[in-house]
Motif scaffolding. Structure first.
Motif, PDB file in Angstrom:
ATOM      1  N   UNK A  80      47.199   0.706 -63.187  1.00  0.00           N
ATOM      2  CA  UNK A  80      47.102   1.493 -61.954  1.00  0.00           C
ATOM      3  C   UNK A  80      45.856   2.377 -61.986  1.00  0.00           C
ATOM      4  N   UNK A  81      45.662   3.104 -63.075  1.00  0.00           N
ATOM      5  CA  UNK A  81      44.511   4.004 -63.183  1.00  0.00           C
ATOM      6  C   UNK A  81      43.196   3.236 -63.127  1.00  0.00           C
ATOM      7  N   UNK A  82      43.140   2.099 -63.778  1.00  0.00           N
ATOM      8  CA  UNK A  82      41.923   1.279 -63.756  1.00  0.00           C
ATOM      9  C   UNK A  82      41.605   0.858 -62.321  1.00  0.00           C
ATOM     10  N   UNK A  83      42.623   0.409 -61.586  1.00  0.00           N
ATOM     11  CA  UNK A  83      42.422  -0.004 -60.199  1.00  0.00           C
ATOM     12  C   UNK A  83      42.057   1.184 -59.316  1.00  0.00           C
ATOM     13  N   UNK A  84      42.754   2.281 -59.488  1.00  0.00           N
ATOM     14  CA  UNK A  84      42.476   3.477 -58.685  1.00  0.00           C
ATOM     15  C   UNK A  84      41.034   3.923 -58.896  1.00  0.00           C
ATOM     16  N   UNK A  85      40.612   3.995 -60.146  1.00  0.00           N
ATOM     17  CA  UNK A  85      39.235   4.413 -60.437  1.00  0.00           C
ATOM     18  C   UNK A  85      38.223   3.435 -59.852  1.00  0.00           C
ATOM     19  N   UNK A  86      38.517   2.149 -59.906  1.00  0.00           N
ATOM     20  CA  UNK A  86      37.609   1.142 -59.354  1.00  0.00           C
ATOM     21  C   UNK A  86      37.448   1.339 -57.844  1.00  0.00           C
ATOM     22  N   UNK A  87      38.564   1.470 -57.146  1.00  0.00           N
ATOM     23  CA  UNK A  87      38.494   1.570 -55.680  1.00  0.00           C
ATOM     24  C   UNK A  87      37.969   2.925 -55.196  1.00  0.00           C
ATOM     25  N   UNK A  88      38.069   3.964 -56.010  1.00  0.00           N
ATOM     26  CA  UNK A  88      37.605   5.287 -55.595  1.00  0.00           C
ATOM     27  C   UNK A  88      36.213   5.623 -56.116  1.00  0.00           C
ATOM     28  N   UNK A  89      35.634   4.774 -56.935  1.00  0.00           N
ATOM     29  CA  UNK A  89      34.353   5.066 -57.584  1.00  0.00           C
ATOM     30  C   UNK A  89      33.186   5.128 -56.601  1.00  0.00           C
ATOM     31  N   UNK A  90      33.164   4.243 -55.647  1.00  0.00           N
ATOM     32  CA  UNK A  90      32.048   4.143 -54.695  1.00  0.00           C
ATOM     33  C   UNK A  90      32.549   4.576 -53.318  1.00  0.00           C
TER      34      UNK A  90
END
Length: 128
Positions: free
Chosen positions: A93-103
């Motif tokens: 979940x955290x990996x996906x959240x960080x990916x989608x919120x990074x840019x």
């Protein structure tokens, strides 16, 4: 109280956009196509369902009252069931959240999908 999930979504969007703008390097070769998504990242629409479920759970926890358990305990139960439903763990979940919120552009598009998902759920409740 029906607007409460939308208020949470608005806060979520605002915080996400602001946090993605602070001190981050711009990602080069950004594309909205799913082919640019790494293998370990869930498709945008699937992860949007997860976030919509979490926002719905947050709303439910706030609206419910219980003398026997805290709101945090109830939310943890909801989150456990959401992770189980979507075959996730907290690291994924955290990996996906960080990916989608990074840019910022990616997070903005993603959050529009979440908003549409929540709106569609709300509209389906009105029809029934």
């Amino acid at each position: 109280m029906r607007l409460f999930p939308l208020v949470i979504l608005f806060l979520f969007i605002s915080i996400s956009i602001l946090s993605s703008c602070v001190g981050k390097k711009k990602e080069s070769n950004f594309s909205f196509t799913s082919s640019s998504t790494p293998d370990s990242i869930l498709p945008r629409e699937k992860f949007a369902q997860v976030i919509a479920d979490i926002l719905t759970a947050e709303s439910a926890v706030v609206q419910q009252y219980s003398q026997t358990e805290s709101k945090l305990m109830r939310f943890e139960k909801y989150r456990y069931n959401i992770y189980k439903k979507h075959s996730l763990d907290s690291v994924t979940f955290k990996r996906n959240y960080n990916y989608y919120m990074k840019v910022p552009k990616r997070s903005e598009l993603f959050l529009f999908i979440v908003e549409d998902t929540l709106q569609a759920r709300q509209d389906s409740l009105k029809v029934e």
